[in-house]
Design an enzyme around this catalytic site. Sequence first.
Site, PDB file in Angstrom:
ATOM      1  N   GLY A 164      43.508  33.737  51.005  1.00 41.79           N
ATOM      2  CA  GLY A 164      44.800  33.951  50.336  1.00 41.79           C
ATOM      3  C   GLY A 164      45.322  35.360  50.538  1.00 41.79           C
ATOM      4  N   ALA A 165      45.203  35.850  51.785  1.00 42.51           N
ATOM      5  CA  ALA A 165      45.568  37.255  52.056  1.00 42.51           C
ATOM      6  C   ALA A 165      46.993  37.407  52.579  1.00 42.51           C
ATOM      7  CB  ALA A 165      44.576  37.871  53.039  1.00 42.51           C
ATOM      8  N   SER A 166      47.767  36.338  52.595  1.00 40.78           N
ATOM      9  CA  SER A 166      49.125  36.454  53.165  1.00 40.78           C
ATOM     10  C   SER A 166      50.070  37.215  52.248  1.00 40.78           C
ATOM     11  CB  SER A 166      49.692  35.064  53.477  1.00 40.78           C
ATOM     12  OG  SER A 166      49.793  34.291  52.299  1.00 40.78           O
ATOM     13  N   GLY A 182      50.570  38.916  47.800  1.00 42.17           N
ATOM     14  CA  GLY A 182      50.036  39.120  46.452  1.00 42.17           C
ATOM     15  C   GLY A 182      48.712  39.873  46.410  1.00 42.17           C
ATOM     16  N   ILE A 183      47.835  39.406  45.533  1.00 44.65           N
ATOM     17  CA  ILE A 183      46.564  40.091  45.283  1.00 44.65           C
ATOM     18  C   ILE A 183      45.693  40.123  46.551  1.00 44.65           C
ATOM     19  CG2 ILE A 183      44.417  39.963  43.950  1.00 44.65           C
ATOM     20  CD1 ILE A 183      46.131  38.724  41.625  1.00 44.65           C
ATOM     21  N   GLY A 184      45.646  39.006  47.267  1.00 47.28           N
ATOM     22  CA  GLY A 184      44.800  38.920  48.465  1.00 47.28           C
ATOM     23  C   GLY A 184      45.212  39.914  49.531  1.00 47.28           C
ATOM     24  N   SER A 240      40.622  34.169  36.296  1.00 48.01           N
ATOM     25  CA  SER A 240      41.736  34.392  35.375  1.00 48.01           C
ATOM     26  C   SER A 240      41.223  34.419  33.938  1.00 48.01           C
ATOM     27  CB  SER A 240      42.737  33.241  35.530  1.00 48.01           C
ATOM     28  OG  SER A 240      43.588  33.172  34.412  1.00 48.01           O
ATOM     29  N   TYR A 263      44.431  24.471  35.570  1.00 45.65           N
ATOM     30  CA  TYR A 263      44.196  25.829  36.079  1.00 45.65           C
ATOM     31  C   TYR A 263      43.054  26.485  35.288  1.00 45.65           C
ATOM     32  CZ  TYR A 263      45.201  30.675  37.485  1.00 45.65           C
ATOM     33  OH  TYR A 263      45.108  31.960  37.971  1.00 45.65           O
TER      34      TYR A 263
HETATM   35  P1  NAP Z   1      50.130  34.251  45.241  1.00 46.01           P
HETATM   36  O1  NAP Z   1      51.006  35.428  45.400  1.00 46.01           O
HETATM   37  O2  NAP Z   1      50.730  32.904  45.030  1.00 46.01           O
HETATM   38  O3  NAP Z   1      49.144  34.193  46.513  1.00 46.01           O
HETATM   39  C1  NAP Z   1      48.236  33.128  46.649  1.00 46.01           C
HETATM   40  C2  NAP Z   1      47.569  33.232  48.012  1.00 46.01           C
HETATM   41  O4  NAP Z   1      46.676  32.117  48.164  1.00 46.01           O
HETATM   42  C3  NAP Z   1      48.585  33.144  49.149  1.00 46.01           C
HETATM   43  O5  NAP Z   1      48.148  33.947  50.227  1.00 46.01           O
HETATM   44  C4  NAP Z   1      48.500  31.685  49.539  1.00 46.01           C
HETATM   45  O6  NAP Z   1      48.950  31.490  50.883  1.00 46.01           O
HETATM   46  C5  NAP Z   1      47.002  31.430  49.374  1.00 46.01           C
HETATM   47  N1  NAP Z   1      46.637  30.023  49.269  1.00 46.01           N
HETATM   48  C6  NAP Z   1      47.121  29.105  48.397  1.00 46.01           C
HETATM   49  N2  NAP Z   1      46.556  27.920  48.619  1.00 46.01           N
HETATM   50  C7  NAP Z   1      45.688  28.090  49.662  1.00 46.01           C
HETATM   51  C8  NAP Z   1      44.810  27.244  50.355  1.00 46.01           C
HETATM   52  N3  NAP Z   1      44.695  25.946  50.058  1.00 46.01           N
HETATM   53  N4  NAP Z   1      44.052  27.753  51.354  1.00 46.01           N
HETATM   54  C9  NAP Z   1      44.153  29.060  51.697  1.00 46.01           C
HETATM   55  N5  NAP Z   1      44.979  29.920  51.068  1.00 46.01           N
HETATM   56  C10 NAP Z   1      45.733  29.434  50.059  1.00 46.01           C
HETATM   57  O7  NAP Z   1      49.145  34.449  44.016  1.00 46.01           O
HETATM   58  P2  NAP Z   1      48.356  35.733  43.471  1.00 46.01           P
HETATM   59  O8  NAP Z   1      48.940  36.059  42.163  1.00 46.01           O
HETATM   60  O9  NAP Z   1      48.209  36.762  44.499  1.00 46.01           O
HETATM   61  O10 NAP Z   1      46.960  35.035  43.164  1.00 46.01           O
HETATM   62  C11 NAP Z   1      45.750  35.329  43.848  1.00 46.01           C
HETATM   63  C12 NAP Z   1      44.593  34.857  42.977  1.00 46.01           C
HETATM   64  O11 NAP Z   1      44.633  35.558  41.738  1.00 46.01           O
HETATM   65  C13 NAP Z   1      44.639  33.364  42.641  1.00 46.01           C
HETATM   66  O12 NAP Z   1      43.356  32.818  42.716  1.00 46.01           O
HETATM   67  C14 NAP Z   1      45.133  33.364  41.204  1.00 46.01           C
HETATM   68  O13 NAP Z   1      44.688  32.233  40.497  1.00 46.01           O
HETATM   69  C15 NAP Z   1      44.516  34.632  40.670  1.00 46.01           C
HETATM   70  N6  NAP Z   1      45.180  35.127  39.474  1.00 46.01           N
HETATM   71  C16 NAP Z   1      46.497  35.533  39.531  1.00 46.01           C
HETATM   72  C17 NAP Z   1      47.117  35.960  38.354  1.00 46.01           C
HETATM   73  C18 NAP Z   1      48.542  36.412  38.341  1.00 46.01           C
HETATM   74  O14 NAP Z   1      49.074  36.629  37.230  1.00 46.01           O
HETATM   75  N7  NAP Z   1      49.218  36.584  39.461  1.00 46.01           N
HETATM   76  C19 NAP Z   1      46.403  35.981  37.150  1.00 46.01           C
HETATM   77  C20 NAP Z   1      45.086  35.576  37.135  1.00 46.01           C
HETATM   78  C21 NAP Z   1      44.476  35.153  38.314  1.00 46.01           C
HETATM   79  P3  NAP Z   1      49.606  30.117  51.379  1.00 46.01           P
HETATM   80  O15 NAP Z   1      50.613  29.716  50.379  1.00 46.01           O
HETATM   81  O16 NAP Z   1      50.147  30.447  52.723  1.00 46.01           O
HETATM   82  O17 NAP Z   1      48.459  29.180  51.503  1.00 46.01           O
END
Ligand code: NAP
Length: 242
Positions: free
Chosen positions: A9-11, A13-15, A139, A152
């Site tokens: 998930g490095a494209s 956000g957090i990744g 989370s 979730y």
């Molecule tokens: P994000 O901006 O939606 O990014 C999610 C990343 O995961 C994107 O790179 C997406 O790329 C990738 N992804 C989604 N489905 C995938 C799959 N099946 N295979 C491979 N890659 C996949 O979200 P984020 O906020 O950075 O979240 C990152 C992590 O932090 C998640 O696990 C999330 O649950 C956790 N988290 C986030 C928050 C928050 O408030 N943001 C809070 C608690 C925990 P593609 O869409 O191209 O696949």
Amino acid sequence: MDKYIFISGASRGIGRAIALKFASFGHNLIIVSSNSEKDLTDTMEEIKKFNVKCRAFTLSVADFNSLESMKETLHNEDIFVECVINNAGISYFGLLQDMSVEDWNNIININLSSIFNTSKLFINDMIKQKCGSIINISSVWGNIGASCEVAYSASKGGMNSFTKALAKELAPCGINVNAIACGAIDTSMNSRLDEDEKQALCDEIPAGRMGTSAEVAELVYSVFKSDKYLTGQIITMDGGWT
Ligand code: NAP
């Protein structure tokens, strides 16, 4: 044998922030995401500016076979993955009774089964090398549960138990396993919130704001650098929210 860090998930956000943090400290990276190929390529280009090696794969972490093919490619290149960062995840907002079976399976497969997939693929090499690290991005809802986010919360709660159990299994092999339970982080995952909803959320958080991807990346890097005796922990980062 070249050492690499695997980040899902490095494209964006957090990744993406985690990937750039590790690159800035000279680590080679394997990055994956499932849809946004262009964003993943952009991340790879940014990473390469730090003069490190980077391989990018567009695949779903929910699909064991795709990950296995990726691993076979890497094996031919004599790569050792010293740290697996399971960050890819999706959210789902809505009442449980309105959720379809497909949506349930999708979130469990992407958020939870994925960490079985990557762990199964990479831990044998870590055991042989007697070192390695797994960091799961979880989370606060995995700790305490959230209304309208049952699936979730279940996926992240599963991730937390997986982390604690696998840490016990792997500590004798010199491998540590930890999770970071994030609160509200300002990424596209929260883009469904309008400005008023975001403000209401920030009013609930003692720190008065959402966290940033860079702050999570900083903590992930600290956990990676910590002594292996730090294992089996769910480290909460939420500005005092929960
Ligand atoms: P994000 O901006 O939606 O990014 C999610 C990343 O995961 C994107 O790179 C997406 O790329 C990738 N992804 C989604 N489905 C995938 C799959 N099946 N295979 C491979 N890659 C996949 O979200 P984020 O906020 O950075 O979240 C990152 C992590 O932090 C998640 O696990 C999330 O649950 C956790 N988290 C986030 C928050 C928050 O408030 N943001 C809070 C608690 C925990 P593609 O869409 O191209 O696949």
